[in-house]
Design a protein around this motif. Structure first.
Motif, short mmCIF file in Angstrom:
data_model
loop_
_atom_site.label_atom_id
_atom_site.label_comp_id
_atom_site.label_asym_id
_atom_site.label_seq_id
_atom_site.Cartn_x
_atom_site.Cartn_y
_atom_site.Cartn_z
N PHE A 7 4.57 6.30 3.98
CA PHE A 7 4.55 7.16 2.79
C PHE A 7 4.30 6.34 1.52
O PHE A 7 3.57 6.78 0.63
N VAL B 156 7.36 14.12 0.39
CA VAL B 156 7.48 14.31 1.83
C VAL B 156 8.64 15.26 2.14
O VAL B 156 9.71 15.15 1.53
N ILE C 58 3.71 15.20 4.63
CA ILE C 58 3.31 14.96 3.24
C ILE C 58 2.94 16.30 2.62
O ILE C 58 2.06 16.99 3.12
#
Ligand SMILES: Nc1ccn([C@H]2C[C@H](O)[C@@H](COP(=O)(O)O)O2)c(=O)n1
Length: 189
Positions: free
Chosen positions: A37, A60, A66
């Motif tokens: 991420f 997230v 996401i």
């Protein structure tokens, strides 16, 4: 069966077992979720035209999906070639970029692909400012992971911390498990 033949057979069986077990095992050097991420946030920052600081953000949800990404840039239809990227002018001058730039976190929240961000996590390459912190709080984001905190002593960032502490949103400097994530287009054949 001769001893030599038995040995050969044993070797073959072991070799098949080894190759099967290697294929059955998962890769060991895959990217952990958090690194993935933050790397996405960094990749997003590469879209920024700001010559001084490029910021990326990635939001997230609880299923590790996401739901939003963004980077710092001018508002839609405000040309990157016409609006100023300078920060040398007085902060209140209309020739200053700060008058126009939408921060990465704000862009991520505004461009989210879901209706509610309640309970989500934000990965950002730079600690959020006070204005983005207001949006973070109002949108329901519950956790923040950041990389750089280079402006921590500025009042804007002190105000951000004050609000985050008051409402109990956790923030933590991100420590990656690996130093580098390489993207080499030539490696994909
Ligand atoms: N959390 C943040 C902080 C800043 N930005 C943007 C705003 C500017 O485009 C740039 C900072 O420029 P500098 O003052 O370093 O010349 O980063 C952001 O998107 N998110």
């Amino acid at each position: 069966m001769s001893e030599e033949l038995m040995d050969n057979n044993k070797d073959r069986v072991e070799s098949i077992e080894n190759s099967t077990s290697t294929h059955n095992q998962k890769r060991k050097d895959y990217l952990p979720w958090d690194d993935y991420f933050m790397a996405t946030a960094i990749l997003s920052s590469k879209r920024s035209k700001d010559p001084s600081t490029q910021v990326g953000a990635c939001v997230v949800d609880n299923h590790n999906r996401i739901v939003a990404i963004g980077y710092n840039g001018f508002p839609r239809n405000c040309s990157d070639d016409e609006f100023p990227w300078s920060k040398d002018e007085d902060k209140n001058s209309i020739k200053n970029k700060y008058m126009y730039v939408v921060h990465a976190e704000a862009n991520a929240i505004l461009n989210s692909n879901c209706t509610a961000l309640d309970g989500t996590r934000l990965y950002t390459t730079l600690f959020p400012c006070n204005e983005c912190t207001k949006l973070i709080i109002q949108s329901g984001i519950r956790e923040i992971y950041y990389l750089s905190d280079k402006y921590r002593d500025k009042p804007v960032y002190q105000a951000a911390r004050r609000m985050l502490d008051a409402v109990g949103i956790a923030y933590k400097q991100f420590i990656p498990t690996q130093k580098q994530v390489t993207i080499d287009f030539d490696l994909i054949k």
